[in-house]
Write an enzyme that holds these catalytic residues in place. Structure first.
Site, short mmCIF file in Angstrom:
data_model
loop_
_atom_site.label_atom_id
_atom_site.label_comp_id
_atom_site.label_asym_id
_atom_site.label_seq_id
_atom_site.Cartn_x
_atom_site.Cartn_y
_atom_site.Cartn_z
N THR A 3 0.70 -1.15 0.10
CA THR A 3 0.00 0.03 -0.04
C THR A 3 0.75 1.27 -0.04
O THR A 3 2.03 1.37 0.54
CB THR A 3 -0.97 0.17 1.13
OG1 THR A 3 -1.46 1.17 1.42
CG2 THR A 3 -0.22 -0.46 2.54
N ASP A 4 0.28 2.30 -0.44
CA ASP A 4 0.96 3.63 -0.57
C ASP A 4 1.18 4.24 0.95
O ASP A 4 2.14 5.18 1.22
CB ASP A 4 0.12 4.70 -1.33
CG ASP A 4 -0.99 4.94 -0.96
OD1 ASP A 4 -1.57 4.33 -0.05
OD2 ASP A 4 -1.75 5.89 -1.57
N GLU A 5 0.36 3.65 1.84
CA GLU A 5 0.47 4.07 3.21
C GLU A 5 1.87 3.80 3.97
O GLU A 5 2.14 4.38 4.92
CB GLU A 5 -0.77 3.67 4.09
CG GLU A 5 -2.12 3.78 3.69
CD GLU A 5 -3.19 4.01 4.75
OE1 GLU A 5 -2.92 3.51 5.80
OE2 GLU A 5 -4.26 3.85 4.35
N TYR A 45 -1.41 -0.27 11.29
CA TYR A 45 -1.66 -0.92 9.89
C TYR A 45 -0.51 -0.53 8.99
O TYR A 45 0.04 -1.48 8.46
CB TYR A 45 -2.95 -0.62 9.41
CG TYR A 45 -3.22 -0.81 7.77
CD1 TYR A 45 -3.40 -2.17 7.33
CD2 TYR A 45 -3.03 0.23 6.50
CE1 TYR A 45 -3.28 -2.37 6.01
CE2 TYR A 45 -2.99 -0.06 5.40
CZ TYR A 45 -3.07 -1.29 5.08
OH TYR A 45 -3.17 -1.62 3.60
N LYS A 74 2.43 -3.46 7.25
CA LYS A 74 2.43 -3.72 6.07
C LYS A 74 4.20 -3.20 5.71
O LYS A 74 4.62 -3.84 4.65
CB LYS A 74 1.64 -2.56 5.12
CG LYS A 74 0.06 -3.05 5.21
CD LYS A 74 -0.23 -4.11 4.80
CE LYS A 74 -0.10 -4.57 3.13
NZ LYS A 74 -0.68 -5.94 2.70
P1 NAD Z 1 -9.97 -6.93 2.96
O1 NAD Z 1 -9.96 -6.53 4.05
O2 NAD Z 1 -11.37 -6.55 2.27
O3 NAD Z 1 -9.64 -8.46 2.80
C1 NAD Z 1 -8.64 -9.04 3.35
C2 NAD Z 1 -8.94 -10.61 3.13
O4 NAD Z 1 -7.92 -11.34 3.76
C3 NAD Z 1 -10.15 -11.18 3.91
O5 NAD Z 1 -10.81 -12.01 2.89
C4 NAD Z 1 -9.65 -11.83 4.86
O6 NAD Z 1 -10.63 -12.82 5.35
C5 NAD Z 1 -8.33 -12.33 4.43
N1 NAD Z 1 -7.16 -12.63 5.62
C6 NAD Z 1 -7.05 -11.76 6.80
N2 NAD Z 1 -6.34 -12.41 7.49
C7 NAD Z 1 -5.81 -13.37 6.86
C8 NAD Z 1 -5.24 -14.46 7.31
N3 NAD Z 1 -4.29 -14.42 8.42
N4 NAD Z 1 -5.04 -15.82 6.47
C9 NAD Z 1 -5.68 -15.75 5.32
N5 NAD Z 1 -6.71 -14.79 5.03
C10 NAD Z 1 -6.67 -13.63 5.83
O7 NAD Z 1 -8.65 -5.95 2.30
P2 NAD Z 1 -8.76 -5.38 0.75
O8 NAD Z 1 -8.95 -4.07 0.86
O9 NAD Z 1 -9.02 -6.16 -0.02
O10 NAD Z 1 -7.06 -5.38 0.70
C11 NAD Z 1 -6.29 -6.34 0.19
C12 NAD Z 1 -4.87 -6.19 0.32
O11 NAD Z 1 -4.48 -4.89 -0.64
C13 NAD Z 1 -4.22 -5.87 1.69
O12 NAD Z 1 -3.04 -6.39 1.81
C14 NAD Z 1 -4.07 -4.48 1.58
O13 NAD Z 1 -3.13 -3.86 2.54
C15 NAD Z 1 -3.88 -4.20 0.14
N6 NAD Z 1 -4.22 -2.77 -0.32
C16 NAD Z 1 -5.69 -2.25 0.09
C17 NAD Z 1 -6.04 -1.06 -0.48
C18 NAD Z 1 -7.50 -0.65 -0.58
O14 NAD Z 1 -7.72 0.67 -0.73
N7 NAD Z 1 -8.47 -1.35 0.12
C19 NAD Z 1 -5.08 -0.15 -1.32
C20 NAD Z 1 -3.98 -0.74 -1.52
C21 NAD Z 1 -3.36 -1.97 -0.82
O1 DAU Z 2 -4.13 4.07 0.66
C1 DAU Z 2 -4.23 2.72 0.46
C2 DAU Z 2 -5.00 2.40 1.74
O2 DAU Z 2 -6.59 2.89 1.66
C3 DAU Z 2 -5.20 0.92 1.97
O3 DAU Z 2 -3.85 0.23 2.19
C4 DAU Z 2 -6.06 0.45 3.03
O4 DAU Z 2 -6.42 -0.95 3.31
C5 DAU Z 2 -7.54 1.12 3.00
O5 DAU Z 2 -8.10 0.84 4.22
C6 DAU Z 2 -7.36 2.69 2.48
O6 DAU Z 2 -6.82 3.45 4.01
P1 DAU Z 2 -7.64 4.68 4.39
O7 DAU Z 2 -7.57 4.75 5.91
O8 DAU Z 2 -7.07 5.66 3.50
O9 DAU Z 2 -9.20 4.34 3.81
P2 DAU Z 2 -10.54 4.52 4.71
O10 DAU Z 2 -11.68 4.06 3.62
O11 DAU Z 2 -10.60 4.04 6.07
O12 DAU Z 2 -10.46 6.33 4.85
C7 DAU Z 2 -10.36 7.16 3.52
C8 DAU Z 2 -10.35 8.58 4.29
O13 DAU Z 2 -11.64 8.74 4.67
C9 DAU Z 2 -9.37 8.82 5.35
O14 DAU Z 2 -8.94 9.90 5.34
C10 DAU Z 2 -10.27 8.82 6.76
C11 DAU Z 2 -11.55 9.21 6.19
N1 DAU Z 2 -12.63 8.50 6.68
C12 DAU Z 2 -12.92 7.28 6.84
C13 DAU Z 2 -14.09 6.64 7.26
C14 DAU Z 2 -14.11 4.97 7.55
C15 DAU Z 2 -13.95 9.30 7.28
O15 DAU Z 2 -13.73 10.77 7.17
N2 DAU Z 2 -15.06 8.75 8.14
C16 DAU Z 2 -14.97 7.39 8.13
O16 DAU Z 2 -16.00 7.03 8.47
#
Ligand code: NAD
Ligand code: DAU
Length: 345
Positions: free
Chosen positions: A135-137, A160, A164
């Protein structure tokens, strides 16, 4: 011809948001590939996301934890039974920043320990290509100017992001020490179908649909760089087939918006009033701005996003409007307890 020929893919976390979209992308774009999905089915893992592939020839689901060598070996056995060159795409993780602020340990367990167990098991099997989805985070927070490049130093700010970053370093070490053929991808915020409604966009759509308050953290001016999930999946597929081992690839779409603008766009699309917006206590340590420089993946692998925000946000909103049963099922039970802890009544 791809540089790494692949016939079978082990996807970890394939029942989650991005993982399930990736499985659907593979089914459409590489229909002859076999897929094994290893997922622990945590609160975020949902087999409803995969109804369309259940029972498909060449698809197998293994319920298991990436922290358990036994479970990982079972999944690798299933993948080897399908035959052909094997690739691994590692999505499984605890992924929600707010939950990591509540409690960091599950993030260290799944994201750090789980990645090392998986690396060890895959190395023992001589896996030909491994993509670690990060992730970019991990880069921390930007000021008003500039972008994250692959050379930006790691400076994670939440538990988190720190977990990562630690997993990225373990993958880097496996490449450097053992010559393990892994790539790391670092993507910006995804949106689209099957995202658990604890994250900003699906949470706001779901709440607005029920005329509930939309909780905006702080001043609502934190900026995220939004990418449609299908574009992310296609970028990961490009890296799987043609990425250079040992390299990091940033993924993003130059699509920055302050949170409040996203929330207002959702309300406008749903025809709901801005009075539903409620400013709430800020997230502790809230990163101000993320923005990705994706020049490397464009120049080396020819990947660019296909979807614009103007087309994909309404698509996403319509998807959630149509999926009332899906939404209701994920918002039941344990999710309600988390929501009450996070936002109060
Ligand atoms: P998510 O939380 O929706 O899904 C995570 C999945 O992993 C779930 O199906 C969960 O059951 C499974 N899981 C969790 N712990 C596990 C374990 N110990 N063993 C096996 N399975 C397990 O997450 P997402 O948003 O789909 O993110 C997927 C990946 O992409 C993550 O690694 C996250 O860091 C990365 N990522 C997410 C975003 C985003 O915006 N959502 C952006 C960039 C990178
Ligand atoms: O940048 C990539 C990341 O994006 C991934 O690595 C993470 O898995 C994914 O969860 C996401 O992280 P963020 O913290 O950016 O996403 P989130 O949707 O939780 O929040 C997006 C923005 O919105 C953040 O600035 C917090 C704000 N927010 C979020 C929630 C849930 C609110 O203002 N209100 C809310 O209720």
């Amino acid at each position: 011809m791809p540089q790494t020929p692949i016939q079978t893919v082990l996807v970890t976390g394939g029942a989650g948001f991005i993982g399930s979209n990736f499985v659907h992308t593979l089914v459409e774009e590489r229909p002859d590939w076999r897929i094994v999905n290893l997922d622990a089915l945590t609160y975020a893992g949902n087999l409803d996301n995969l109804e369309a592939v259940e029972g498909r020839e060449g698809y197998a689901f293994v319920k298991g934890d990436v922290c358990s060598r036994e479970d990982v070996d079972r999944a690798l056995d299933a993948a080897e039974a399908f035959g052909g060159p094997l690739g691994v795409v590692h999505f499984a993780a605890e992924s929600h920043v707010d939950r990591s602020i509540e409690s960091g340990l599950p993030f260290v367990q799944a994201n750090v320990m789980g990645t090392q167990v998986l690396l060890d098991a895959c190395r023992a099997r001589g896996v030909g290509r491994f993509v670690h989805v990060s992730t970019d985070e991990v880069y921390g927070s930007l000021g008003k100017e500039g972008f994250f490049t692959e050379e930006t130093p790691l400076a994670p700010n939440s538990p988190y992001a720190a977990s990562k970053a630690a997993s990225d370093l373990l993958v880097r070490a496996a490449c450097h020490t053992h010559g393990f053929p892994a790539c790391i991808t670092r993507c910006s915020n995804n949106y689209g179908p099957y995202q658990f409604p604890e994250k900003l966009i699906p949470l706001m759509i779901a709440n607005a649909a029920e005329d509930k308050k939309l909780p905006v953290y702080g001043d609502g001016m934190n900026i995220r760089d939004w990418l449609y999930v299908r574009d992310h999946c296609e970028a990961v597929l490009r890296v799987l087939e043609d990425g250079r081992a040992g390299e990091v690839y940033n993924i993003g779409g130059h699509n920055e918006y302050p949170n409040i603008e996203i929330v207002k766009a959702i309300l406008a699309t749903l025809g709901k009033p801005d009075t539903l917006i409620e400013y709430v206590r800020d997230r502790p340590g809230h990163d101000r701005r993320y923005a990705i420089d994706a020049a490397k993946i464009d120049n080396e692998l020819g990947w660019r996003p296909r979807f614009t925000f103007e087309e994909a946000l309404p698509l996403t909103i319509r998807w959630y409007q149509a999926q009332t049963t899906w939404l209701q099922r994920v918002r039941d039970g344990a999710y309600r307890e988390y929501y009450a802890r996070q936002y109060g009544s």
